[in-house]
Design a protein around this motif. Structure first.
Motif, mmCIF file in Angstrom:
data_model
loop_
_atom_site.group_PDB
_atom_site.id
_atom_site.type_symbol
_atom_site.label_atom_id
_atom_site.label_comp_id
_atom_site.label_asym_id
_atom_site.label_seq_id
_atom_site.Cartn_x
_atom_site.Cartn_y
_atom_site.Cartn_z
ATOM 1 N N PRO A 1 0.790 -1.234 0.000
ATOM 2 C CA PRO A 1 0.000 0.000 0.000
ATOM 3 C C PRO A 1 0.822 1.284 0.000
ATOM 4 N N GLU A 2 2.084 1.210 0.403
ATOM 5 C CA GLU A 2 2.901 2.417 0.475
ATOM 6 C C GLU A 2 3.931 2.518 -0.645
ATOM 7 N N THR A 3 4.635 1.432 -0.913
ATOM 8 C CA THR A 3 5.696 1.490 -1.924
ATOM 9 C C THR A 3 5.173 1.321 -3.345
ATOM 10 N N GLY A 4 4.033 0.650 -3.517
ATOM 11 C CA GLY A 4 3.470 0.460 -4.852
ATOM 12 C C GLY A 4 4.249 -0.547 -5.679
ATOM 13 N N VAL A 5 3.984 -0.529 -6.989
ATOM 14 C CA VAL A 5 4.641 -1.451 -7.921
ATOM 15 C C VAL A 5 5.251 -0.647 -9.066
ATOM 16 N N ARG A 6 6.482 -1.013 -9.441
ATOM 17 C CA ARG A 6 7.210 -0.308 -10.507
ATOM 18 C C ARG A 6 7.080 -1.084 -11.818
ATOM 19 N N PHE A 7 6.870 -0.348 -12.917
ATOM 20 C CA PHE A 7 6.748 -0.940 -14.244
ATOM 21 C C PHE A 7 7.954 -0.540 -15.093
ATOM 22 N N SER A 8 8.649 -1.552 -15.621
ATOM 23 C CA SER A 8 9.844 -1.308 -16.429
ATOM 24 C C SER A 8 9.661 -1.946 -17.806
ATOM 25 N N PRO A 9 9.820 -1.175 -18.887
ATOM 26 C CA PRO A 9 9.601 -1.716 -20.231
ATOM 27 C C PRO A 9 10.710 -2.638 -20.720
ATOM 28 N N TYR A 10 11.882 -2.558 -20.086
ATOM 29 C CA TYR A 10 13.003 -3.421 -20.464
ATOM 30 C C TYR A 10 13.736 -3.882 -19.202
ATOM 31 N N ALA A 11 14.712 -4.757 -19.388
ATOM 32 C CA ALA A 11 15.400 -5.381 -18.258
ATOM 33 C C ALA A 11 16.176 -4.393 -17.399
ATOM 34 N N HIS A 12 16.572 -3.269 -17.990
ATOM 35 C CA HIS A 12 17.306 -2.269 -17.213
ATOM 36 C C HIS A 12 16.299 -1.389 -16.481
ATOM 37 N N ILE A 13 16.315 -1.482 -15.149
ATOM 38 C CA ILE A 13 15.356 -0.738 -14.335
ATOM 39 C C ILE A 13 15.887 0.663 -14.069
ATOM 40 N N ASP A 14 15.070 1.652 -14.358
ATOM 41 C CA ASP A 14 15.420 3.049 -14.096
ATOM 42 C C ASP A 14 14.592 3.512 -12.904
ATOM 43 N N THR A 15 15.198 3.497 -11.728
ATOM 44 C CA THR A 15 14.446 3.819 -10.516
ATOM 45 C C THR A 15 14.005 5.278 -10.469
ATOM 46 N N ALA A 16 14.620 6.125 -11.287
ATOM 47 C CA ALA A 16 14.265 7.542 -11.282
ATOM 48 C C ALA A 16 13.118 7.854 -12.247
ATOM 49 N N LYS A 17 12.965 7.041 -13.307
ATOM 50 C CA LYS A 17 12.001 7.388 -14.351
ATOM 51 C C LYS A 17 10.881 6.360 -14.556
ATOM 52 N N ASP A 18 11.101 5.124 -14.151
ATOM 53 C CA ASP A 18 10.048 4.118 -14.346
ATOM 54 C C ASP A 18 8.793 4.512 -13.568
ATOM 55 N N VAL A 19 7.646 4.201 -14.134
ATOM 56 C CA VAL A 19 6.369 4.544 -13.513
ATOM 57 C C VAL A 19 6.106 3.635 -12.318
ATOM 58 N N VAL A 20 5.706 4.233 -11.203
ATOM 59 C CA VAL A 20 5.329 3.494 -10.001
ATOM 60 C C VAL A 20 3.886 3.844 -9.658
ATOM 61 N N LEU A 21 3.064 2.827 -9.459
ATOM 62 C CA LEU A 21 1.658 3.042 -9.129
ATOM 63 C C LEU A 21 1.328 2.372 -7.804
ATOM 64 N N LYS A 22 0.535 3.065 -6.996
ATOM 65 C CA LYS A 22 0.062 2.526 -5.729
ATOM 66 C C LYS A 22 -1.184 1.657 -5.989
ATOM 67 N N PRO A 23 -1.532 0.799 -5.051
ATOM 68 C CA PRO A 23 -2.688 -0.087 -5.243
ATOM 69 C C PRO A 23 -3.973 0.647 -5.623
ATOM 70 N N ASP A 24 -4.230 1.776 -4.964
ATOM 71 C CA ASP A 24 -5.477 2.487 -5.230
ATOM 72 C C ASP A 24 -5.455 3.266 -6.542
ATOM 73 N N GLN A 25 -4.311 3.257 -7.242
ATOM 74 C CA GLN A 25 -4.202 3.948 -8.524
ATOM 75 C C GLN A 25 -4.352 2.998 -9.714
ATOM 76 N N LEU A 26 -4.131 1.712 -9.500
ATOM 77 C CA LEU A 26 -4.028 0.770 -10.612
ATOM 78 C C LEU A 26 -5.290 0.708 -11.467
ATOM 79 N N GLU A 27 -6.416 0.392 -10.857
ATOM 80 C CA GLU A 27 -7.649 0.239 -11.627
ATOM 81 C C GLU A 27 -8.062 1.555 -12.283
ATOM 82 N N LYS A 28 -7.944 2.638 -11.536
ATOM 83 C CA LYS A 28 -8.307 3.954 -12.067
ATOM 84 C C LYS A 28 -7.424 4.334 -13.244
#
Length: 227
Positions: free
Chosen positions: A88-115
């Protein structure tokens, strides 16, 4: 003599009462000064588990049932169900490729996903391999292209803490501060067109990290052959 006897009797009774009182006080004092139970004490077995250190068999036993529910919910585009597996606090990060960009990859919280999945607004998810152009897509479009472009619920191979698909993109997922302590589940297809000799392989990697004794989905990583 009677007066002396009465006096002596009263003295003895008083002495007994005094001794009983002092004994009782000593017992109460001993009980009051005992150490209170430490409700915040952590037992040796309750320390967070380093998911990356688990063997494939151990990782599958730990997360197998849960990740099956997650991949099936992704297949069904049921982001409300997926939200229940996300911290509920850290959310989930989405990365389009194997190299994870912690500064730019989109992170969504649980209450944001469906919306967000229902929102046609476009987000920047990273940059396209090869061209370097921004990946500007709605969440639904991103999910179709970079999360579930293949039926990963029926993947040819599923690996637990095992990297199957390997391309030219640097995989930094196990670096400190990213998913160094996570269980990784990879859903993989070797390829689809025999003419390209496996260069059209595809993988979806789900990362689970333990927080307060619960394993949460914290990373969704797409991977494929890159230039």
């Amino acid at each position: 003599m009677k007066i002396r006897s009465a006096t002596l009797g009263l003295f003895l009774v008083s002495l007994v009462i005094t001794i009983s009182f002092l004994t009782g006080c000593g017992q109460n004092k001993s009980a009051d000064t005992s150490a209170p139970p430490d409700n915040n004490a952590v037992s040796e077995g309750s320390s967070p588990i380093n998911g990356a250190a688990l063997t494939p068999a151990e990782a599958q036993e730990t997360i197998g049932e849960q990740t099956t529910k997650v991949i099936e919910a992704i297949r069904d585009q049921d982001w409300k169900a997926i939200a229940a597996f996300v911290h509920p606090e850290t959310g989930v990060r989405f990365s389009p490729y194997a190299h994870i960009d912690t500064a730019k990859d989109v992170v969504l919280k649980p209450d944001q996903l469906e919306k967000q999945f229902k929102d046609p607004a476009k987000l920047t998810w990273g940059t396209h391999d090869g061209s370097g152009e921004p990946i500007m897509l709605s969440f639904a479009q991103y999910a179709e292209k970079f999360i579930y472009p293949h039926d990963y619920a029926q993947a040819e191979t599923t690996g637990y803490n095992q990297v199957i698909g390997k391309g030219n993109t640097l995989d930094n997922s196990r670096e400190p501060g990213i998913y160094a302590d996570a269980i990784m589940v990879e859903y993989h297809f070797n390829g689809f067109d025999p003419k390209v000799d496996g260069m059209d392989w595809g993988s979806l990697r789900l990362f689970y990290q333990q927080r307060e004794g619960v394993w949460y989905l914290t990373g969704v990583v797409h991977d494929q052959w890159t230039i």
